[in-house]
Design a protein around this motif. Structure first.
Motif, PDB file in Angstrom:
ATOM      1  N   PHE A 139      15.208  29.257  -1.888  1.00  0.00           N
ATOM      2  CA  PHE A 139      16.168  28.732  -2.237  1.00  0.00           C
ATOM      3  C   PHE A 139      17.347  29.771  -2.753  1.00  0.00           C
ATOM      4  O   PHE A 139      18.268  29.150  -3.303  1.00  0.00           O
ATOM      5  CB  PHE A 139      16.054  27.628  -3.469  1.00  0.00           C
ATOM      6  N   MET A 140      17.251  31.015  -2.186  1.00  0.00           N
ATOM      7  CA  MET A 140      18.361  32.007  -2.389  1.00  0.00           C
ATOM      8  C   MET A 140      18.670  32.670  -1.375  1.00  0.00           C
ATOM      9  O   MET A 140      18.279  33.863  -0.964  1.00  0.00           O
ATOM     10  CB  MET A 140      17.884  32.994  -3.484  1.00  0.00           C
ATOM     11  N   PRO A 141      19.224  31.855  -0.277  1.00  0.00           N
ATOM     12  CA  PRO A 141      19.637  32.473   1.210  1.00  0.00           C
ATOM     13  C   PRO A 141      20.495  33.545   0.684  1.00  0.00           C
ATOM     14  O   PRO A 141      21.395  33.674  -0.345  1.00  0.00           O
ATOM     15  CB  PRO A 141      20.027  31.429   1.881  1.00  0.00           C
ATOM     16  N   PRO A 142      20.555  34.450   1.764  1.00  0.00           N
ATOM     17  CA  PRO A 142      21.722  35.498   1.642  1.00  0.00           C
ATOM     18  C   PRO A 142      23.097  34.953   1.579  1.00  0.00           C
ATOM     19  O   PRO A 142      23.457  33.799   2.172  1.00  0.00           O
ATOM     20  CB  PRO A 142      21.451  36.462   2.965  1.00  0.00           C
ATOM     21  N   PRO A 143      23.862  35.547   0.710  1.00  0.00           N
ATOM     22  CA  PRO A 143      25.195  35.081   0.479  1.00  0.00           C
ATOM     23  C   PRO A 143      26.246  35.447   1.614  1.00  0.00           C
ATOM     24  O   PRO A 143      27.193  36.298   1.749  1.00  0.00           O
ATOM     25  CB  PRO A 143      25.633  35.677  -0.751  1.00  0.00           C
ATOM     26  N   ARG A 144      26.124  34.643   2.798  1.00  0.00           N
ATOM     27  CA  ARG A 144      26.910  34.844   3.889  1.00  0.00           C
ATOM     28  C   ARG A 144      27.537  33.371   4.330  1.00  0.00           C
ATOM     29  O   ARG A 144      27.073  32.495   3.896  1.00  0.00           O
ATOM     30  CB  ARG A 144      26.190  35.186   4.977  1.00  0.00           C
ATOM     31  N   GLN A 145      28.455  33.539   5.158  1.00  0.00           N
ATOM     32  CA  GLN A 145      29.102  32.214   5.432  1.00  0.00           C
ATOM     33  C   GLN A 145      29.335  32.262   7.133  1.00  0.00           C
ATOM     34  O   GLN A 145      30.047  33.104   7.895  1.00  0.00           O
ATOM     35  CB  GLN A 145      30.734  32.050   4.952  1.00  0.00           C
ATOM     36  N   PRO A 146      28.335  31.188   7.678  1.00  0.00           N
ATOM     37  CA  PRO A 146      27.352  30.381   7.118  1.00  0.00           C
ATOM     38  C   PRO A 146      26.052  31.120   6.811  1.00  0.00           C
ATOM     39  O   PRO A 146      25.854  32.041   7.257  1.00  0.00           O
ATOM     40  CB  PRO A 146      27.180  29.321   8.121  1.00  0.00           C
ATOM     41  N   MET A 147      25.104  30.582   5.697  1.00  0.00           N
ATOM     42  CA  MET A 147      23.922  31.148   5.277  1.00  0.00           C
ATOM     43  C   MET A 147      23.092  30.710   6.524  1.00  0.00           C
ATOM     44  O   MET A 147      23.397  29.833   7.307  1.00  0.00           O
ATOM     45  CB  MET A 147      23.549  30.434   4.241  1.00  0.00           C
ATOM     46  N   PRO A 148      22.123  31.934   6.859  1.00  0.00           N
ATOM     47  CA  PRO A 148      21.235  31.743   7.922  1.00  0.00           C
ATOM     48  C   PRO A 148      20.343  30.365   7.764  1.00  0.00           C
ATOM     49  O   PRO A 148      19.838  30.276   6.955  1.00  0.00           O
ATOM     50  CB  PRO A 148      20.706  33.063   8.033  1.00  0.00           C
ATOM     51  N   PRO A 149      20.019  30.022   9.220  1.00  0.00           N
ATOM     52  CA  PRO A 149      18.906  29.132   8.934  1.00  0.00           C
ATOM     53  C   PRO A 149      17.579  29.573   8.622  1.00  0.00           C
ATOM     54  O   PRO A 149      17.256  30.766   8.727  1.00  0.00           O
ATOM     55  CB  PRO A 149      18.779  28.775  10.506  1.00  0.00           C
ATOM     56  N   PHE A 150      16.451  28.751   8.044  1.00  0.00           N
ATOM     57  CA  PHE A 150      15.310  29.293   7.775  1.00  0.00           C
ATOM     58  C   PHE A 150      14.390  28.825   8.867  1.00  0.00           C
ATOM     59  O   PHE A 150      13.241  29.383   8.906  1.00  0.00           O
ATOM     60  CB  PHE A 150      15.007  28.723   6.556  1.00  0.00           C
ATOM     61  N   ARG A 151      14.319  27.868   9.759  1.00  0.00           N
ATOM     62  CA  ARG A 151      13.561  27.585  10.724  1.00  0.00           C
ATOM     63  C   ARG A 151      13.687  28.504  12.008  1.00  0.00           C
ATOM     64  O   ARG A 151      14.052  28.168  12.867  1.00  0.00           O
ATOM     65  CB  ARG A 151      13.653  26.122  11.125  1.00  0.00           C
ATOM     66  N   GLU A 152      13.099  29.923  11.660  1.00  0.00           N
ATOM     67  CA  GLU A 152      13.263  30.513  12.476  1.00  0.00           C
ATOM     68  C   GLU A 152      12.224  30.717  13.623  1.00  0.00           C
ATOM     69  O   GLU A 152      12.594  31.166  14.800  1.00  0.00           O
ATOM     70  CB  GLU A 152      12.541  32.072  11.845  1.00  0.00           C
ATOM     71  N   TRP A 153      11.578  29.477  13.739  1.00  0.00           N
ATOM     72  CA  TRP A 153      10.619  29.260  14.920  1.00  0.00           C
ATOM     73  C   TRP A 153      11.335  28.097  15.904  1.00  0.00           C
ATOM     74  O   TRP A 153      10.821  27.889  16.965  1.00  0.00           O
ATOM     75  CB  TRP A 153       9.418  28.896  14.517  1.00  0.00           C
ATOM     76  N   THR A 154      12.401  27.900  15.413  1.00  0.00           N
ATOM     77  CA  THR A 154      13.130  26.754  16.267  1.00  0.00           C
ATOM     78  C   THR A 154      14.645  27.294  16.410  1.00  0.00           C
ATOM     79  O   THR A 154      15.251  27.509  15.351  1.00  0.00           O
ATOM     80  CB  THR A 154      13.335  25.401  15.494  1.00  0.00           C
ATOM     81  N   PRO A 155      15.218  27.180  17.861  1.00  0.00           N
ATOM     82  CA  PRO A 155      16.721  27.693  17.749  1.00  0.00           C
ATOM     83  C   PRO A 155      17.581  26.642  17.178  1.00  0.00           C
ATOM     84  O   PRO A 155      17.241  25.391  17.348  1.00  0.00           O
ATOM     85  CB  PRO A 155      16.908  27.609  19.372  1.00  0.00           C
ATOM     86  N   ILE A 156      18.403  26.942  16.390  1.00  0.00           N
ATOM     87  CA  ILE A 156      19.355  25.989  15.678  1.00  0.00           C
ATOM     88  C   ILE A 156      21.031  26.261  16.075  1.00  0.00           C
ATOM     89  O   ILE A 156      21.426  27.437  15.964  1.00  0.00           O
ATOM     90  CB  ILE A 156      19.310  26.419  14.016  1.00  0.00           C
ATOM     91  N   ALA A 157      21.365  25.185  16.683  1.00  0.00           N
ATOM     92  CA  ALA A 157      22.833  25.366  17.215  1.00  0.00           C
ATOM     93  C   ALA A 157      23.703  25.916  16.296  1.00  0.00           C
ATOM     94  O   ALA A 157      23.732  25.218  15.016  1.00  0.00           O
ATOM     95  CB  ALA A 157      23.273  24.184  17.708  1.00  0.00           C
ATOM     96  N   PRO A 158      24.515  26.981  16.540  1.00  0.00           N
ATOM     97  CA  PRO A 158      25.617  27.299  15.415  1.00  0.00           C
ATOM     98  C   PRO A 158      26.365  26.298  14.969  1.00  0.00           C
ATOM     99  O   PRO A 158      26.606  26.205  13.536  1.00  0.00           O
ATOM    100  CB  PRO A 158      26.319  28.547  16.077  1.00  0.00           C
ATOM    101  N   HIS A 159      26.850  25.206  15.951  1.00  0.00           N
ATOM    102  CA  HIS A 159      27.820  24.367  15.176  1.00  0.00           C
ATOM    103  C   HIS A 159      27.241  23.443  14.390  1.00  0.00           C
ATOM    104  O   HIS A 159      27.742  22.908  13.411  1.00  0.00           O
ATOM    105  CB  HIS A 159      28.347  23.625  16.424  1.00  0.00           C
ATOM    106  N   ARG A 160      25.804  23.103  14.453  1.00  0.00           N
ATOM    107  CA  ARG A 160      25.058  22.402  13.476  1.00  0.00           C
ATOM    108  C   ARG A 160      25.161  23.073  12.112  1.00  0.00           C
ATOM    109  O   ARG A 160      25.312  22.321  11.131  1.00  0.00           O
ATOM    110  CB  ARG A 160      23.664  22.197  14.003  1.00  0.00           C
ATOM    111  N   VAL A 161      25.035  24.258  11.947  1.00  0.00           N
ATOM    112  CA  VAL A 161      24.929  25.097  10.698  1.00  0.00           C
ATOM    113  C   VAL A 161      26.435  25.043  10.106  1.00  0.00           C
ATOM    114  O   VAL A 161      26.434  24.819   8.916  1.00  0.00           O
ATOM    115  CB  VAL A 161      24.470  26.592  11.181  1.00  0.00           C
ATOM    116  N   ARG A 162      27.373  25.438  10.850  1.00  0.00           N
ATOM    117  CA  ARG A 162      28.714  25.374  10.428  1.00  0.00           C
ATOM    118  C   ARG A 162      29.133  23.913   9.864  1.00  0.00           C
ATOM    119  O   ARG A 162      29.674  23.683   8.697  1.00  0.00           O
ATOM    120  CB  ARG A 162      29.672  25.756  11.360  1.00  0.00           C
ATOM    121  N   ALA A 163      28.689  22.788  10.589  1.00  0.00           N
ATOM    122  CA  ALA A 163      28.983  21.546  10.379  1.00  0.00           C
ATOM    123  C   ALA A 163      28.375  20.963   9.054  1.00  0.00           C
ATOM    124  O   ALA A 163      28.909  20.359   8.108  1.00  0.00           O
ATOM    125  CB  ALA A 163      28.576  20.660  11.133  1.00  0.00           C
ATOM    126  N   ALA A 164      27.024  21.357   8.787  1.00  0.00           N
ATOM    127  CA  ALA A 164      26.387  20.974   7.338  1.00  0.00           C
ATOM    128  C   ALA A 164      27.119  21.670   6.313  1.00  0.00           C
ATOM    129  O   ALA A 164      27.009  21.073   5.303  1.00  0.00           O
ATOM    130  CB  ALA A 164      24.857  21.513   7.635  1.00  0.00           C
TER     131      ALA A 164
END
Length: 405
Positions: A139-164
């Motif tokens: 629960f302390m992801p790196p302080p970036r914008q956007p913060m990186p996904p943690f489900r590294e075993w599944t591709p996560i679309a960048p637009h989904r990350v940004r929208a959330a």
């Protein structure tokens, strides 16, 4: 004397309450006051023990989100975790956040120590207190914008990350504006603190695979893991001819009953702690070499007596501090990340739910008998032995920060 508020809002099990108990003890011994705000107050007695009756400790119920978020995929980012915790509905989240803010105003702590407590951190914005985050890092992801996904075993679309992130950030800023506080420029600012203390080793950090190392985060520091519980029951080991297995499982996952069937049929001496398991299931699986504990275990000493530890990956540090290999049956993303790190280090093996019935017997056999896996686990134990008392060091950092006003 300083006043410390230790907050736990999200997540379940002993993995959040136990560290807070370990940190509270040296704070109390140093003459300070501790206010506990816990998600699950039923753990106060079992986890804090006699400390729960200390005259300078008070416990409060944490304001927590009750409504499930239906029709959404499993969370893949920190923002999506917050969406499941009420951050899509500012009007309803307002009540929880205001309750946290009222607690802070009433108790006036010099320092807030947050263990997976985002709404506490949101409510603390602009209030006169120091902030310290402590945990294994999920629960302390790196302080970036956007913060990186943690489900590294599944591709996560960048637009989904940004929208959330954008939607959750809007909720945070709506509440902050209502309190007259400056808005957040990015969601990672919600997790800003005077210090972020990672209670793990760098190789087991959930975000170890991200492109920028944690050493680039000036407020983040690896303290190493806290030890397992050093109180609790110490049952005798039952009969068995091929090593000892300590099992700490939850009753809900389907893999648990399959695992118990394998342990019952296997040749090992097994002590199992499965809190909440139905009596009928205990009676079905208990045998001459599989014994169920009725009380929370002294995890440190029991792990030290075992040859291998079977768990959902929530007891990883307690096992590795004793140099014991692991067989892990992860049931959620944080556990799967941890299990993947342990397996990559050669100190354990992970099985998915569908593999338990067919593969668990062999996995336990390898963990109990194979030298390289034990050697990898013992390498972690040597790191732990070389480290100072982590709880005491954390308490000292809390005291030092609180004294700075």
């Amino acid at each position: 004397m300083a006043r410390f508020l230790l907050a736990w809002e999200l997540g379940g099990g002993l993995g959040h309450a136990t560290p807070l108990a370990q940190i509270a003890q040296p704070l109390l011994e140093a003459g300070h006051e501790v206010q506990l705000v816990l998600r699950d107050l039923s753990l106060l007695g079992p986890v804090f023990g006699p400390l729960a009756r200390h005259p300078r400790l008070q416990a409060w119920q944490a304001p927590v989100w009750q409504l499930p978020l239906a029709g959404q995929p499993p969370p893949a980012t920190y923002a999506e975790l917050l969406a499941h915790a009420g951050y899509l509905d500012a009007a309803r989240l307002q009540g929880l956040a205001q309750a946290w803010r009222t607690l802070f105003t009433l108790l006036k702590p010099q320092l807030l120590l947050a263990d997976h407590a985002p709404t506490a951190l949101l409510a603390a914005r602009g209030l006169p207190m120091r902030r310290l985050l402590a945990g294994t890092g999920f629960f302390m992801p790196p302080p970036r914008q956007p913060m990186p996904p943690f489900r590294e075993w599944t591709p996560i679309a960048p637009h989904r990350v940004r929208a959330a992130e954008e939607r959750v950030l809007a909720t945070c800023n709506q509440l902050l504006t209502g309190w007259g506080e400056p808005p957040l420029a990015a969601l990672h600012e919600l997790l800003a603190a005077d210090e972020r203390c990672l209670l793990t080793w760098p190789s087991l950090d959930p975000y170890a695979g991200t492109s920028r190392p944690r050493s680039d985060e000036p407020a983040t520091r690896y303290f190493g893991p806290l030890p397992g519980r050093n109180d609790g029951s110490l049952p005798d080991w039952p009969a068995g001819d091929f090593g000892r297995v300590l099992a700490y499982l939850r009753p809900e996952p389907a893999a648990t009953e399959a695992a118990l069937a394998v342990l019952q049929a296997g040749p090992w001496s097994t002590v199992a702690w499965v809190p909440g398991l139905a009596t009928s299931l205990k009676q079905r699986h208990a045998s001459a070499h599989l014994q169920f504990a009725d009380m929370p275990l002294n995890m440190a000493r029991m792990a030290g007596q075992a040859d291998a530890v079977l768990c959902h990956a929530g007891t990883v540090h307690a096992a590795l501090l004793q140099g014991r290999p692991l067989v892990m049956l992860p049931t959620q993303a944080e556990q799967l990340l941890t299990a993947r790190r342990v397996q990559a280090a050669g100190a354990g093996v992970l099985l998915l739910e569908g593999d338990v019935a067919a593969q668990l017997h062999q996995a336990v056999h390898v963990a109990v008998t194979e030298g390289p896996m034990r050697q990898a686990a013992q390498a972690f134990a040597r790191q732990g032995q070389a480290a100072p008392d982590v709880a005491l060091q954390l308490a000292r950092r809390c005291i030092a920060l609180a004294s700075q006003g």
